[in-house]
Design an enzyme around this catalytic site. Structure first.
Site, PDB file in Angstrom:
ATOM      1  N   HIS A   1      62.009 -22.162  52.991  1.00 27.44           N
ATOM      2  CA  HIS A   1      62.183 -23.123  54.077  1.00 27.44           C
ATOM      3  C   HIS A   1      62.849 -24.372  53.527  1.00 27.44           C
ATOM      4  O   HIS A   1      62.547 -24.832  52.436  1.00 27.44           O
ATOM      5  CB  HIS A   1      60.864 -23.457  54.780  1.00 27.44           C
ATOM      6  N   LEU A   2      63.816 -24.853  54.292  1.00 25.86           N
ATOM      7  CA  LEU A   2      64.486 -26.102  53.972  1.00 25.86           C
ATOM      8  C   LEU A   2      63.850 -27.196  54.814  1.00 25.86           C
ATOM      9  O   LEU A   2      63.673 -27.030  56.018  1.00 25.86           O
ATOM     10  CB  LEU A   2      65.978 -26.033  54.290  1.00 25.86           C
ATOM     11  N   HIS A   3      63.517 -28.298  54.172  1.00 27.32           N
ATOM     12  CA  HIS A   3      63.036 -29.481  54.875  1.00 27.32           C
ATOM     13  C   HIS A   3      64.261 -30.332  55.194  1.00 27.32           C
ATOM     14  O   HIS A   3      65.011 -30.695  54.283  1.00 27.32           O
ATOM     15  CB  HIS A   3      62.092 -30.307  53.989  1.00 27.32           C
TER      16      HIS A   3
ATOM     17  N   GLY B   1      55.563 -27.575  44.398  1.00 29.37           N
ATOM     18  CA  GLY B   1      54.831 -27.885  45.618  1.00 29.37           C
ATOM     19  C   GLY B   1      55.016 -26.869  46.736  1.00 29.37           C
ATOM     20  O   GLY B   1      54.651 -27.143  47.870  1.00 29.37           O
ATOM     21  N   GLN B   2      55.566 -25.694  46.437  1.00 29.40           N
ATOM     22  CA  GLN B   2      55.728 -24.685  47.482  1.00 29.40           C
ATOM     23  C   GLN B   2      54.358 -24.129  47.854  1.00 29.40           C
ATOM     24  O   GLN B   2      53.636 -23.605  47.002  1.00 29.40           O
ATOM     25  CB  GLN B   2      56.649 -23.549  47.020  1.00 29.40           C
TER      26      GLN B   2
ATOM     27  N   ASN C   1      61.314 -26.429  48.082  1.00 26.63           N
ATOM     28  CA  ASN C   1      60.423 -26.338  46.932  1.00 26.63           C
ATOM     29  C   ASN C   1      60.330 -24.874  46.518  1.00 26.63           C
ATOM     30  O   ASN C   1      60.170 -23.998  47.369  1.00 26.63           O
ATOM     31  CB  ASN C   1      59.026 -26.861  47.294  1.00 26.63           C
TER      32      ASN C   1
ATOM     33  N   ASP D   1      57.965 -30.143  61.464  1.00 28.27           N
ATOM     34  CA  ASP D   1      56.874 -30.044  60.501  1.00 28.27           C
ATOM     35  C   ASP D   1      55.609 -30.625  61.115  1.00 28.27           C
ATOM     36  O   ASP D   1      55.667 -31.660  61.797  1.00 28.27           O
ATOM     37  CB  ASP D   1      57.250 -30.799  59.220  1.00 28.27           C
ATOM     38  N   ILE D   2      54.460 -29.982  60.891  1.00 23.85           N
ATOM     39  CA  ILE D   2      53.206 -30.481  61.473  1.00 23.85           C
ATOM     40  C   ILE D   2      52.652 -31.679  60.705  1.00 23.85           C
ATOM     41  O   ILE D   2      51.747 -32.354  61.187  1.00 23.85           O
ATOM     42  CB  ILE D   2      52.133 -29.382  61.576  1.00 23.85           C
TER      43      ILE D   2
END
Length: 119
Positions: free
Chosen positions: A105-107, A98-99, A92, A30-31
């Site tokens: 995508h899974l964090h 908060g998407q 999300n 993640d950036i």
């Protein structure tokens, strides 16, 4: 989708710090990390949410979760059998959650103690 950030990453049009890849999934750092380890795991095919993906291709959802676990093992957050120290998987769905990128995508988060509830 040509305007989807993650689809453009899959296509190689936008660089990503890739940490894991299969024929159906891509995982990259993640950036804007929220934990010492923060990796996003996506299906290479475009699906906006987990609910839409499970309706279209349930096996791909299994593959995405399996890739998330493989990332956790690779990053030292778990062992093959899923034991300690542990990690969190978050997705999300929709604006109230908060998407911001409408590609599932899974964090994968870890590397520090996680508290509950998160927010």
């Amino acid at each position: 989708m040509s305007d989807c950030l993650f689809c453009r990453m899959v296509a190689g049009e936008i660089p990503a710090d890739v940490v894991h890849e299969t024929d159906r999934t891509l995982a990259f750092r993640d950036i804007n990390p929220q934990a010492p380890t923060h990796v996003l795991v996506i299906p290479k095919d475009h699906h906006a949410t987990a609910g839409l993906l499970v309706g279209a291709d349930p096996q791909l959802l299994v593959d995405v979760v399996a890739a998330a676990h493989a990332v956790a093992v690779q990053e030292g957050l778990a062992t093959e059998d899923g034991s300690e120290p542990g990690y969190r998987i978050v997705t999300n769905t929709g604006p109230q959650a908060g998407q911001t990128v409408h590609h599932l995508h899974l964090h994968v988060l870890g590397g520090r103690p996680m508290r509950w509830p998160p927010g």
